[in-house]
Design a protein around this motif. Structure first.
Motif, PDB file in Angstrom:
ATOM      1  N   GLY A 121      44.620  18.754  50.536  1.00 27.71           N
ATOM      2  CA  GLY A 121      44.136  17.717  49.638  1.00 27.71           C
ATOM      3  C   GLY A 121      42.657  17.422  49.853  1.00 27.71           C
ATOM      4  O   GLY A 121      42.183  16.328  49.567  1.00 27.71           O
ATOM      5  N   ASP A 122      41.925  18.399  50.375  1.00 29.94           N
ATOM      6  CA  ASP A 122      40.513  18.240  50.718  1.00 29.94           C
ATOM      7  C   ASP A 122      39.648  18.716  49.557  1.00 29.94           C
ATOM      8  O   ASP A 122      39.313  19.896  49.449  1.00 29.94           O
ATOM      9  CB  ASP A 122      40.202  19.027  51.993  1.00 29.94           C
ATOM     10  CG  ASP A 122      38.813  18.759  52.536  1.00 29.94           C
ATOM     11  OD1 ASP A 122      37.954  18.225  51.794  1.00 29.94           O
ATOM     12  OD2 ASP A 122      38.592  19.115  53.708  1.00 29.94           O
ATOM     13  N   ARG A 123      39.289  17.790  48.676  1.00 33.01           N
ATOM     14  CA  ARG A 123      38.529  18.124  47.475  1.00 33.01           C
ATOM     15  C   ARG A 123      37.142  18.664  47.817  1.00 33.01           C
ATOM     16  O   ARG A 123      36.621  19.531  47.126  1.00 33.01           O
ATOM     17  CB  ARG A 123      38.441  16.894  46.584  1.00 33.01           C
ATOM     18  CG  ARG A 123      37.835  17.100  45.225  1.00 33.01           C
ATOM     19  CD  ARG A 123      38.761  17.779  44.223  1.00 33.01           C
ATOM     20  NE  ARG A 123      39.966  17.076  43.938  1.00 33.01           N
ATOM     21  CZ  ARG A 123      40.146  16.201  42.957  1.00 33.01           C
ATOM     22  NH1 ARG A 123      39.164  15.887  42.163  1.00 33.01           N
ATOM     23  NH2 ARG A 123      41.315  15.639  42.764  1.00 33.01           N
ATOM     24  N   GLU A 124      36.520  18.156  48.898  1.00 39.35           N
ATOM     25  CA  GLU A 124      35.187  18.646  49.282  1.00 39.35           C
ATOM     26  C   GLU A 124      35.258  20.080  49.790  1.00 39.35           C
ATOM     27  O   GLU A 124      34.396  20.894  49.476  1.00 39.35           O
ATOM     28  CB  GLU A 124      34.529  17.726  50.315  1.00 39.35           C
ATOM     29  CG  GLU A 124      33.968  16.463  49.710  1.00 39.35           C
ATOM     30  CD  GLU A 124      32.942  16.713  48.603  1.00 39.35           C
ATOM     31  OE1 GLU A 124      32.004  17.505  48.803  1.00 39.35           O
ATOM     32  OE2 GLU A 124      33.100  16.109  47.521  1.00 39.35           O
ATOM     33  N   ALA A 125      36.280  20.401  50.576  1.00 45.41           N
ATOM     34  CA  ALA A 125      36.449  21.780  51.050  1.00 45.41           C
ATOM     35  C   ALA A 125      36.733  22.701  49.872  1.00 45.41           C
ATOM     36  O   ALA A 125      36.226  23.834  49.826  1.00 45.41           O
ATOM     37  CB  ALA A 125      37.570  21.866  52.080  1.00 45.41           C
ATOM     38  N   LEU A 126      37.517  22.214  48.920  1.00 45.97           N
ATOM     39  CA  LEU A 126      37.806  23.000  47.725  1.00 45.97           C
ATOM     40  C   LEU A 126      36.520  23.238  46.933  1.00 45.97           C
ATOM     41  O   LEU A 126      36.245  24.366  46.506  1.00 45.97           O
ATOM     42  CB  LEU A 126      38.853  22.304  46.854  1.00 45.97           C
ATOM     43  CG  LEU A 126      39.266  23.006  45.576  1.00 45.97           C
ATOM     44  CD1 LEU A 126      39.864  24.392  45.864  1.00 45.97           C
ATOM     45  CD2 LEU A 126      40.266  22.158  44.796  1.00 45.97           C
ATOM     46  N   ALA A 127      35.718  22.195  46.767  1.00 48.87           N
ATOM     47  CA  ALA A 127      34.450  22.341  46.040  1.00 48.87           C
ATOM     48  C   ALA A 127      33.530  23.325  46.757  1.00 48.87           C
ATOM     49  O   ALA A 127      32.879  24.152  46.104  1.00 48.87           O
ATOM     50  CB  ALA A 127      33.772  20.984  45.875  1.00 48.87           C
ATOM     51  N   ALA A 128      33.464  23.255  48.069  1.00 49.84           N
ATOM     52  CA  ALA A 128      32.608  24.180  48.827  1.00 49.84           C
ATOM     53  C   ALA A 128      33.083  25.623  48.663  1.00 49.84           C
ATOM     54  O   ALA A 128      32.267  26.539  48.464  1.00 49.84           O
ATOM     55  CB  ALA A 128      32.596  23.783  50.308  1.00 49.84           C
ATOM     56  N   THR A 129      34.387  25.827  48.721  1.00 48.81           N
ATOM     57  CA  THR A 129      34.944  27.168  48.554  1.00 48.81           C
ATOM     58  C   THR A 129      34.710  27.688  47.141  1.00 48.81           C
ATOM     59  O   THR A 129      34.326  28.850  46.958  1.00 48.81           O
ATOM     60  CB  THR A 129      36.457  27.156  48.877  1.00 48.81           C
ATOM     61  OG1 THR A 129      36.620  26.701  50.219  1.00 48.81           O
ATOM     62  CG2 THR A 129      37.078  28.513  48.729  1.00 48.81           C
ATOM     63  N   GLY A 145      33.174  19.415  39.527  1.00 47.10           N
ATOM     64  CA  GLY A 145      33.956  19.422  38.288  1.00 47.10           C
ATOM     65  C   GLY A 145      35.015  20.510  38.309  1.00 47.10           C
ATOM     66  O   GLY A 145      36.160  20.287  37.912  1.00 47.10           O
ATOM     67  N   LEU A 146      34.635  21.687  38.792  1.00 52.10           N
ATOM     68  CA  LEU A 146      35.587  22.793  38.894  1.00 52.10           C
ATOM     69  C   LEU A 146      36.701  22.448  39.880  1.00 52.10           C
ATOM     70  O   LEU A 146      37.875  22.728  39.624  1.00 52.10           O
ATOM     71  CB  LEU A 146      34.866  24.084  39.298  1.00 52.10           C
ATOM     72  CG  LEU A 146      35.696  25.349  39.340  1.00 52.10           C
ATOM     73  CD1 LEU A 146      36.354  25.649  37.985  1.00 52.10           C
ATOM     74  CD2 LEU A 146      34.831  26.537  39.775  1.00 52.10           C
ATOM     75  N   ALA A 147      36.341  21.801  40.988  1.00 52.94           N
ATOM     76  CA  ALA A 147      37.354  21.404  41.975  1.00 52.94           C
ATOM     77  C   ALA A 147      38.315  20.384  41.374  1.00 52.94           C
ATOM     78  O   ALA A 147      39.534  20.452  41.619  1.00 52.94           O
ATOM     79  CB  ALA A 147      36.682  20.848  43.223  1.00 52.94           C
ATOM     80  N   ALA A 148      37.792  19.453  40.600  1.00 55.06           N
ATOM     81  CA  ALA A 148      38.663  18.465  39.944  1.00 55.06           C
ATOM     82  C   ALA A 148      39.607  19.163  38.963  1.00 55.06           C
ATOM     83  O   ALA A 148      40.803  18.833  38.893  1.00 55.06           O
ATOM     84  CB  ALA A 148      37.820  17.410  39.229  1.00 55.06           C
ATOM     85  N   TYR A 149      39.082  20.127  38.219  1.00 55.53           N
ATOM     86  CA  TYR A 149      39.915  20.906  37.288  1.00 55.53           C
ATOM     87  C   TYR A 149      41.010  21.659  38.045  1.00 55.53           C
ATOM     88  O   TYR A 149      42.181  21.642  37.649  1.00 55.53           O
ATOM     89  CB  TYR A 149      39.044  21.880  36.495  1.00 55.53           C
ATOM     90  CG  TYR A 149      39.846  22.955  35.800  1.00 55.53           C
ATOM     91  CD1 TYR A 149      40.558  22.674  34.635  1.00 55.53           C
ATOM     92  CD2 TYR A 149      39.922  24.250  36.320  1.00 55.53           C
ATOM     93  CE1 TYR A 149      41.315  23.653  34.014  1.00 55.53           C
ATOM     94  CE2 TYR A 149      40.671  25.226  35.700  1.00 55.53           C
ATOM     95  CZ  TYR A 149      41.371  24.927  34.555  1.00 55.53           C
ATOM     96  OH  TYR A 149      42.136  25.893  33.942  1.00 55.53           O
ATOM     97  N   VAL A 150      40.644  22.325  39.130  1.00 54.36           N
ATOM     98  CA  VAL A 150      41.610  23.115  39.901  1.00 54.36           C
ATOM     99  C   VAL A 150      42.703  22.217  40.468  1.00 54.36           C
ATOM    100  O   VAL A 150      43.891  22.562  40.407  1.00 54.36           O
ATOM    101  CB  VAL A 150      40.900  23.922  41.011  1.00 54.36           C
ATOM    102  CG1 VAL A 150      41.890  24.531  41.989  1.00 54.36           C
ATOM    103  CG2 VAL A 150      40.021  25.013  40.394  1.00 54.36           C
ATOM    104  N   ALA A 151      42.332  21.076  41.011  1.00 54.43           N
ATOM    105  CA  ALA A 151      43.339  20.150  41.548  1.00 54.43           C
ATOM    106  C   ALA A 151      44.266  19.649  40.436  1.00 54.43           C
ATOM    107  O   ALA A 151      45.487  19.563  40.632  1.00 54.43           O
ATOM    108  CB  ALA A 151      42.646  18.977  42.240  1.00 54.43           C
TER     109      ALA A 151
END
Length: 183
Positions: A121-129, A145-151
């Motif tokens: 549930g780590d949105r920042e790690a997801l955004a970095a990746t 924005g892409l991380a929010a979409y993916v989640a």
């Protein structure tokens, strides 16, 4: 009258191809490129496809049988398409083998990274990746924005059963709605 022993296999192949086409369509939504910054290049399209396949595979892993078989068939179908695409681009047999190995390593590496970030549930790690892999940038803010979409896509898929997934494909949110989260 003799029964066709291949009828069941043929129906399964068609169902997997239909799912593959629908996942591919999700990866080709123009808003991913126009609003969320995915580069509209061969590499960017590969990254978008990987991302959407990973999301569907994550969901299939959580479903009962025969979801695991469908997941493997989907991966096989995606890699057969990639192989075919390389051959259409004029890559020779020896080159295809090397490139397919690199594509497989990239795919499974990204799958592990996306899974880890989504599971935590780590949105920042997801955004970095996502910034590093999909956008080819080092600033995680570029992929918020892409991380929010993916989640949101991951959450939407969680509410889909196997029959619905096979019938309609993945029901994904509209990417344009996440553009404001993009830095």
């Amino acid at each position: 009258m003799m029964r066709n022993p291949f009828r069941r296999e043929d129906a399964r192949r068609r169902a997997i191809e239909a799912l593959h086409i629908r996942v591919n369509a999700g990866a080709r939504v123009p808003a991913l490129y126009l609003d969320l910054g995915v580069p509209d290049t061969v590499e960017g399209r590969f990254e978008a496809l990987c991302l959407h396949v990973v999301l569907v595979l994550r969901h299939l892993r959580r479903l009962p049988a025969p979801a695991a078989d469908i997941a493997q068939d989907l991966v096989n179908s995606v890699f057969e398409q990639l192989d075919s695409s390389l051959r259409e681009l004029g890559v020779g047999d020896m080159g295809v083998s090397k490139r397919m190995k690199k594509l497989a390593q990239a795919f499974y590496g990204r799958a592990a990274a996306y899974d880890a970030a989504l599971d935590a549930g780590d949105r920042e790690a997801l955004a970095a990746t996502l910034a590093r892999n999909v956008l080819a940038r080092e600033e995680p803010g570029a992929a918020r924005g892409l991380a929010a979409y993916v989640a949101a896509a991951d959450a939407a898929l969680a509410g889909t059963d196997l029959d619905a997934l096979m019938a309609t494909g993945p029901l994904l949110p509209e990417p344009a709605g996440f553009a404001e989260a993009r830095a």
